[in-house]
Structure formats: C-alpha cells, structure tokens
Enzyme design. Structure first.
Site, short mmCIF file in Angstrom:
data_model
loop_
_atom_site.label_atom_id
_atom_site.label_comp_id
_atom_site.label_asym_id
_atom_site.label_seq_id
_atom_site.Cartn_x
_atom_site.Cartn_y
_atom_site.Cartn_z
N GLN A 11 -31.02 28.38 5.22
CA GLN A 11 -30.75 26.96 4.93
C GLN A 11 -31.73 26.68 3.68
OE1 GLN A 11 -29.76 25.34 9.02
NE2 GLN A 11 -29.52 23.29 7.73
N SER A 91 -33.91 33.04 9.25
CA SER A 91 -33.40 32.16 10.01
C SER A 91 -31.84 32.42 10.14
CB SER A 91 -33.74 30.66 9.67
OG SER A 91 -33.44 29.73 10.84
N LEU A 92 -31.25 31.28 9.84
CA LEU A 92 -29.75 31.45 9.76
C LEU A 92 -29.21 32.80 9.12
CD1 LEU A 92 -26.56 30.57 9.74
CD2 LEU A 92 -27.32 29.58 7.43
N ARG A 116 -24.35 26.52 16.54
CA ARG A 116 -25.71 26.76 16.45
C ARG A 116 -26.08 25.38 15.85
NH1 ARG A 116 -29.53 28.86 12.45
NH2 ARG A 116 -31.42 29.62 13.44
N HIS A 201 -37.16 25.62 14.47
CA HIS A 201 -38.28 26.53 14.81
C HIS A 201 -39.42 25.97 15.55
CE1 HIS A 201 -35.85 29.70 13.08
NE2 HIS A 201 -35.48 28.92 12.10
N GLN A 250 -35.05 32.78 18.83
CA GLN A 250 -35.51 32.37 17.25
C GLN A 250 -35.34 30.78 16.91
OE1 GLN A 250 -32.32 31.91 14.59
NE2 GLN A 250 -32.67 33.87 13.31
#
Length: 316
Positions: A11, A91-92, A116, A201, A250
C-alpha cells in the site's frame, strides 16, 4: 547469469490509471483485470482506471487493486520465460509474491486481500490508530523508546523495518505521538505522520488476524515452486501450511524488509525486479545495498527494457 528476485510493492504505491497501458498491450494482462472483476463481483478494473482516488485509496480497494496490477505485469515476465530465484513482497505485496511462487491462485489471492482490507479497516475505529515514519535513528534506540512508551501504558511498536535509517512505527494515536516526540529528542532526522486508515502491523490488528484465519482456512495453499521470503521471518518459506500461518502473524507483526533484502543478497541475489506500480521497494533495496541491481516493471516501456537487460545477461 544473474540471480534474480521478484519483489512486489504494498500500500502507498497505488495510483489511478496504473496498468492501463499493459491492458492494451497484452491479452494475458487484460485477463487478470477481468478475472479480478469476476471474482470480486464489482468493477475493480474501472475503479483502477478512473478512480476517484479517495475510493481507490480505501484499504479494501487498494489491496486487490495493487495485487491485480502487479500480477498483470508479472504475467508479461512469465510469458517471456523469466523466473526468479526468490520472490518477496512488502506487506500486501507478499500476496503477489505468493501468486508468483505458485502458492496461491490469483483468484484466491484477490478475494483474500479484499477481505484482508475490509478486516483491517474494521479492526480499529477511524481516528484511534496512527503510523509514522522515523528517519535517521538507529533501530536499537527506537526499539528502547517504544518499549518505554508501552511500559507507560500506550500501544506502539516498530511496524516496518524498511532500510537503514527508515523505520515506520504503528499503534494508538497517543502511543505514536509520544514515540514520535521521543524519537525527535533522540536525534531522528525527521518524523513524518503517515496518511493511513489504520495502525497496520501493530497488536491492534490482532482482532483482524483472528477473523482472517478463518478466511485462510478456506483457501488452498500449495507448496512454493519458488521460495518466498516471509515478512515475519525474513527467511525463505516453501511449505504451504507455514505460509498460511505466517500470513496471520504478518497482520500484527513487523515487516522485516531490510532483513529480507539482506537475506536474499546473502543467498546470491544480485538483481531485484520490482513488479507493480511505483519504485518504492527498488529505492529501499539500493539504500540497503548500493551494489545491487534494480529493475522495474511498471509500464510497457519499463517491461521491455527490463526483459532486454535480463536476457542480455543470460546470453553472454
């Protein structure tokens, strides 16, 4: 021969119109966008193409949009027969890496990241969480300061360990504000508040992780054909069940991006190909290891240049 890693952005790299040129250039790429529309049962491809930006930037839309665009570019490289030694994503972006490594089908991945995004948006009421980038402060100093803030009763932790001198912190609004001030006092070059829809996170994402576990249980995780470097461990993973477990962690654990890059370099990787919009990860790679070669696939032109560069090296 070059030893290649495919890396995929998360992102923040999204933009209206991303991937539009490759849809005209490649039927395989266009099919990725139409498949996403079919899987999600709404016009994601039109939102990507035309916006509005504020709707595209909603986490539940950004996540499938970035995954779709990244996988569309990936299909071009696959058609050219180019494959990496490792995959990784920020991440993503780890979901794009999992598609590239054969762990998840694109159809499963795009529905997962849509869910998600929804769960991450719902986990913390708007205005209660925050994130900030801390520049120019040693990790050990920032970790100790975060520990002191937590001991005083506020929620905050290191969220993205991106490269030397760039760490993102995440938590409650109060926790991030207090840690930001401490970071400045300790000599941070800059502290920048990030425009995000939640404290990603951080432990505040644990409710989302618990709900997401049920979603993951309904999908098939195959063993990786190409090792994936996990955000949580900064180590290569190939076993499908372990991948699924790490995706739950994660959500509330730090992204160890710098350590992931260093791990791949230690394994002999010398060329990183960032696949998807923007150039954020390539910049982080160069800040971590200046001698690394970085290529980008974020347009038809950059795709053609990258393919030419990669194939030239193999023919020598």
């Amino acid at each position: 021969m070059k030893k290649i890693a495919f890396i995929f952005p998360g992102q923040g790299s999204q933009e209206v119109g991303m991937g539009s040129d490759i849809q005209e250039f490649s039927p395989e790429a266009k099919k990725v966008f139409t498949t996403a529309d079919d899987c999600l049962k709404f016009g994601l491809s039109e939102l990507i193409a035309k916006g509005p930006k504020e709707v595209l930037t909603e986490t539940k839309n950004t996540q499938p949009a970035l995954l779709t665009t990244s996988v569309a570019y990936l299909r071009l490289l696959e058609k050219e027969g180019i494959s990496p030694t490792f995959t990784a994503g920020h991440s993503l972006g780890e979901y794009s890496a999992l598609v590239a490594s054969g762990v998840l089908s694109f159809e499963d991945a795009v529905t997962l990241v849509r869910k998600r995004g929804e769960l991450m948006e719902e986990a913390v009421p708007n205005g209660e969480g925050a994130m900030a980038a801390v520049l120019g402060l040693a990790q050990e100093l920032l970790e100790q300061a975060a520990k002191e803030v937590r001991e005083a009763g506020d929620i905050v932790q290191l969220a993205n360990l991106n490269c030397p001198g760039q760490i993102v912190v995440s938590g409650s609004v109060q926790g991030v504000a207090v840690l930001s001030e401490k970071a400045k006092e300790l000599g941070a070059r800059r502290v920048l508040s990030l425009e995000v829809s939640g404290p990603f996170h951080s432990e505040l994402m644990k409710p989302a992780a618990e709900q997401f576990q049920a979603e993951l249980a309904n999908k098939e995780f195959r063993n990786a054909a190409i090792p994936v470097v996990s955000n949580v461990t900064a180590q290569a993973v190939t076993e499908g069940k372990q991948v699924a477990n790490l995706l739950i962690e994660q959500l509330y654990s730090p992204v160890h991006w710098e350590a992931s890059v260093r791990y791949m370099i230690e394994q002999g990787v010398d060329t990183f190909v960032e696949i998807g919009p923007g150039k954020v990860l390539g910049g982080l790679v160069k800040k971590t290891e200046r001698s690394a070669t970085v290529c980008f696939v974020n347009s038809v032109e950059s795709f053609q240049e990258t393919v030419q560069f990669l194939k030239e090296g193999d023919q020598k």
